[in-house]
Design a protein around this motif. Structure first.
Motif, short mmCIF file in Angstrom:
data_model
loop_
_atom_site.label_atom_id
_atom_site.label_comp_id
_atom_site.label_asym_id
_atom_site.label_seq_id
_atom_site.Cartn_x
_atom_site.Cartn_y
_atom_site.Cartn_z
N GLY A 147 1.01 -1.23 -0.10
CA GLY A 147 -0.59 -0.65 -0.21
C GLY A 147 0.71 1.10 0.37
N LEU A 148 1.97 1.34 0.81
CA LEU A 148 2.94 1.74 0.81
C LEU A 148 3.67 2.64 -0.70
N ALA A 149 4.10 1.36 -0.91
CA ALA A 149 4.66 1.70 -2.70
C ALA A 149 3.39 2.21 -4.07
N VAL A 150 2.21 2.01 -3.55
CA VAL A 150 1.35 2.28 -4.61
C VAL A 150 0.95 3.68 -4.26
N ALA A 151 0.66 4.61 -3.10
CA ALA A 151 0.78 5.27 -2.33
C ALA A 151 1.87 6.08 -2.95
N MET A 152 2.69 6.27 -2.28
CA MET A 152 4.12 7.06 -2.76
C MET A 152 4.70 7.16 -4.10
N LEU A 307 0.41 12.33 1.61
CA LEU A 307 1.08 12.07 3.46
C LEU A 307 -0.04 11.77 4.03
N PRO A 308 -1.43 12.13 4.30
CA PRO A 308 -2.09 11.82 5.45
C PRO A 308 -2.74 9.90 4.76
N TRP A 309 -2.89 10.54 2.88
CA TRP A 309 -3.00 8.66 2.61
C TRP A 309 -2.13 7.90 2.77
N THR A 310 -1.13 8.13 2.25
CA THR A 310 0.89 7.09 2.54
C THR A 310 0.62 7.13 3.12
N ALA A 311 0.96 7.83 4.50
CA ALA A 311 1.44 7.62 5.67
C ALA A 311 0.58 6.26 6.75
N VAL A 312 -0.86 6.52 7.03
CA VAL A 312 -1.60 5.66 7.70
C VAL A 312 -1.49 4.19 7.45
N PRO A 313 -1.36 3.98 6.55
CA PRO A 313 -0.74 2.60 5.89
C PRO A 313 0.51 1.91 6.51
N MET A 314 1.55 1.98 6.62
CA MET A 314 2.44 2.33 7.58
C MET A 314 2.11 2.04 9.38
N LEU A 315 0.82 2.79 9.95
CA LEU A 315 1.11 2.42 11.15
C LEU A 315 -0.90 1.59 11.56
N VAL A 316 -1.78 1.17 10.43
CA VAL A 316 -3.15 0.67 10.34
C VAL A 316 -2.51 -0.81 10.09
N ALA A 317 -1.59 -1.08 8.39
CA ALA A 317 -2.11 -2.63 8.73
C ALA A 317 -0.72 -3.77 9.10
N PRO A 318 0.21 -3.51 9.76
CA PRO A 318 0.25 -4.32 11.21
C PRO A 318 -0.60 -5.00 12.44
N LEU A 319 -1.27 -3.89 12.51
CA LEU A 319 -2.46 -4.17 13.53
C LEU A 319 -3.58 -4.87 12.62
N ILE A 366 -8.99 8.60 6.06
CA ILE A 366 -10.01 7.96 6.29
C ILE A 366 -9.60 6.20 4.67
N SER A 367 -9.50 6.94 3.52
CA SER A 367 -9.52 6.15 2.73
C SER A 367 -8.00 5.02 2.66
N GLY A 368 -6.69 6.02 3.72
CA GLY A 368 -5.63 5.83 3.58
C GLY A 368 -5.54 4.53 4.61
N THR A 369 -6.75 4.75 5.63
CA THR A 369 -6.83 3.54 7.08
C THR A 369 -7.91 2.89 6.30
N GLY A 370 -8.59 2.67 5.29
CA GLY A 370 -9.37 1.42 4.45
C GLY A 370 -8.34 0.62 3.57
N MET A 371 -7.45 1.56 2.63
CA MET A 371 -6.28 0.51 1.72
C MET A 371 -5.41 -0.18 2.92
N ALA A 372 -4.76 0.49 4.43
CA ALA A 372 -4.37 -0.61 5.04
C ALA A 372 -4.61 -1.48 5.90
N MET A 373 -6.41 -1.39 5.92
CA MET A 373 -7.55 -2.42 6.47
C MET A 373 -7.60 -3.70 5.29
N PHE A 374 -7.90 -3.44 3.79
CA PHE A 374 -7.70 -4.36 2.80
C PHE A 374 -6.28 -5.04 2.62
N PHE A 375 -5.09 -4.15 2.53
CA PHE A 375 -4.29 -4.97 1.90
C PHE A 375 -3.29 -5.63 3.65
#
Length: 495
Positions: A147-152, A307-319, A366-375
């Motif tokens: 998710g980070l790679a796609v958004a970054m 960045l609010p979209w791109t940084a959120v996956p790094m925080l949310v996806a592991p959880l 919201i979009s970044g959080t959702g993307m992390a929860m999908f990937f």
């Protein structure tokens, strides 16, 4: 002499190696988009040639993914993974050294071929090195990286182009690729799929069929969707894919056993992946241009504001990965897709030429959080829905559908955008952007519905254990007695 498996098969090393390799492959999907004006100034070429610097990569990547997985099953997954890294690295150097736009397009096509080798095999190698009870968390980190790679991509491409030169978006791959090759040999375990020979006819039918359809998708806007060339591409591609399905039903050692789609989990997750990519990639393609062309930001400034979209996956996806181990991936994926639907719908409601950045931030988060929860859990769902020896084929199919969804998303949303607006005044751009965003929102909503079709997982023996749904177990029993020669079935931790 080989090193002990305890040293070579470490899940942490596998995550590092496959994560970095797949990050490079995913990043290069979009990293070139913000560099196109600089490439045009340096190498020349018209609009169509510049479009092909993006499409050449996507096209070869999508078409060859299934072949990459099949080659790994036949000749060794670690061996083909290393070959993919080498091919991707060499093509990156060729792209940086390209004397003209034609050479750059050719190098990008070879880059896509390398990515098609390494991407599906990265998940198979990671799964083999990870105990079942930890796969949700490990795949969660892997998903965050994707998710980070796609958004970054747009941010990195814009920053490097603005402060160094566009060639360096390709040079950056070289040291990473050179380091990954010996690390892969030392730290990854070799494995093969159940088939003793390559399914040549099935591979050719699938590759040519996807080529016809994907090529028509990426050329449809330029040549007209009703033009003879585009219609011929769709017709020939569809006919070849029908031939592929008919052949695979009777092949003794099929490249993609069609019985995998009898699993509701496998079918629903793949449908959700295709629809998610359709909505997300098309939206990112247009929103990145909105920030630059309408709101006047430079490529780097636009990337920073994402960045609010791109940084959120790094925080949310592991959880999210850890939670999927405990509660199952179905609810996490469906929730993530629902959040992405809300986020993109928010954009569609507020988008105006002079909309403030503060009004955009909630939609980005919201979009970044959702993307992390999908990937995070989707990889675990795909890999857990098939036998262990079929994971290479399953990964290739899922990645191919995701790439096709992204290509379709850019084509469809661009068509809607051009039908209602265009690249003139800011108001004209927004007139096209808003309906396109609503189409992307609808695709994400359908993706969330598809995710809800994944059967619930019955927990057994504690929080870390799970059993497959009854209907998927029945499908497995039917497949086990069917007259196919695909090796013994491996126990499954999750469907």
């Amino acid at each position: 002499m080989d090193q002990p498996a305890s040293r070579r098969g470490s899940a942490v090393w596998a995550l590092i190696i496959t994560g970095v390799a797949s990050f490079m492959a995913a990043l290069d999907n979009l990293v070139v988009t913000t560099a196109l004006p600089a490439i045009r100034d340096d190498l020349g070429g018209g609009l169509e040639e510049l479009e092909w610097t993006v499409n050449a990569y996507t096209l070869s990547f999508a078409v060859l993914l299934m072949l990459g997985a099949a080659l790994g099953d036949r000749f060794g997954r670690r061996r083909m993974f290393i070959l993919g890294i080498g091919l991707f690295t060499a093509a990156s150097a060729a792209a940086a050294l390209a004397p003209g736009v034609g050479g750059l397009i050719a190098a990008r096509a070879v880059q896509g071929a390398g990515a098609a080798l390494l991407m599906p095999l990265s998940l198979t190698l990671l799964s083999a090195a990870t105990p079942p009870a930890r796969r949700g968390a490990i795949f969660g980190v892997w998903g965050a990286i994707q998710g980070l790679a796609v958004a970054m991509g747009p941010l990195i491409g814009g920053a490097v182009t603005e402060h160094i030169s566009w060639q360096w978006i390709f040079w950056l791959n070289i040291p990473l690729g050179i380091a990954l090759i010996p690390l892969s040999r030392a730290r990854l375990l070799e494995s093969r799929g159940p088939n003793g020979r390559l399914d040549v006819l099935g591979t050719v039918l699938a590759s040519l069929g996807l080529l016809g359809i994907v090529l028509s998708l990426v050329r449809g806007n330029a040549q007209g969707w009703g033009s003879p060339q585009i219609l011929l591409g769709f017709t020939a591609g569809a006919a070849l894919l029908v031939g592929f399905v008919l052949y695979e039903r009777r092949a003794p050692q099929p490249m993609l056993p069609l019985r995998l789609f009898r699993s509701r989990t496998f079918s629903a997750v793949n449908a959700a992946s295709l629809l998610m990519s359709l909505g997300m990639f098309g939206a990112i393609f247009l929103l990145a241009q909105f920030l630059q062309l309408v709101q006047g930001y430079t490529p780097m400034q636009a990337g920073l504001r994402m960045l609010p979209w791109t940084a959120v996956p790094m925080l949310v996806a592991p959880l999210a990965g850890i939670l999927s181990d405990r509660f199952g991936g179905r609810v996490i994926v469906a929730t993530g897709l629902s959040l992405m639907t809300v986020g993109l719908g928010w954009f569609a409601l507020i988008t105006e030429p002079d909309v403030s950045y503060a009004a955009q931030v909630p939609a980005l988060v919201i979009s970044g959080t959702g993307m992390a929860m999908f990937f995070a859990p989707v990889a675990s769902l795909v890999m857990g829905s098939v036998r262990s020896e079929e994971q290479g084929m399953a990964s290739g199919a899922n990645n191919a559908l995701r790439e096709i969804g992204g290509t379709l998303g850019v084509a469809v949303l661009a068509l809607v955008f051009a039908s209602y607006g265009g690249y003139g005044a800011p108001d004209h751009f927004v007139d096209g952007l808003v309906p396109a965003l609503w189409v992307g929102t609808a695709a994400l909503a359908l993706s969330a519905i598809a995710a809800l079709l994944v059967p619930r997982v019955r927990r057994a023996g504690g929080a870390g254990a799970a059993t497959a749904p009854a209907e998927d177990q029945a499908a497995d029993r039917a497949a086990d007695v069917a007259p196919v020669t695909e090796g013994k079935a491996a126990p499954m931790a999750q469907r």
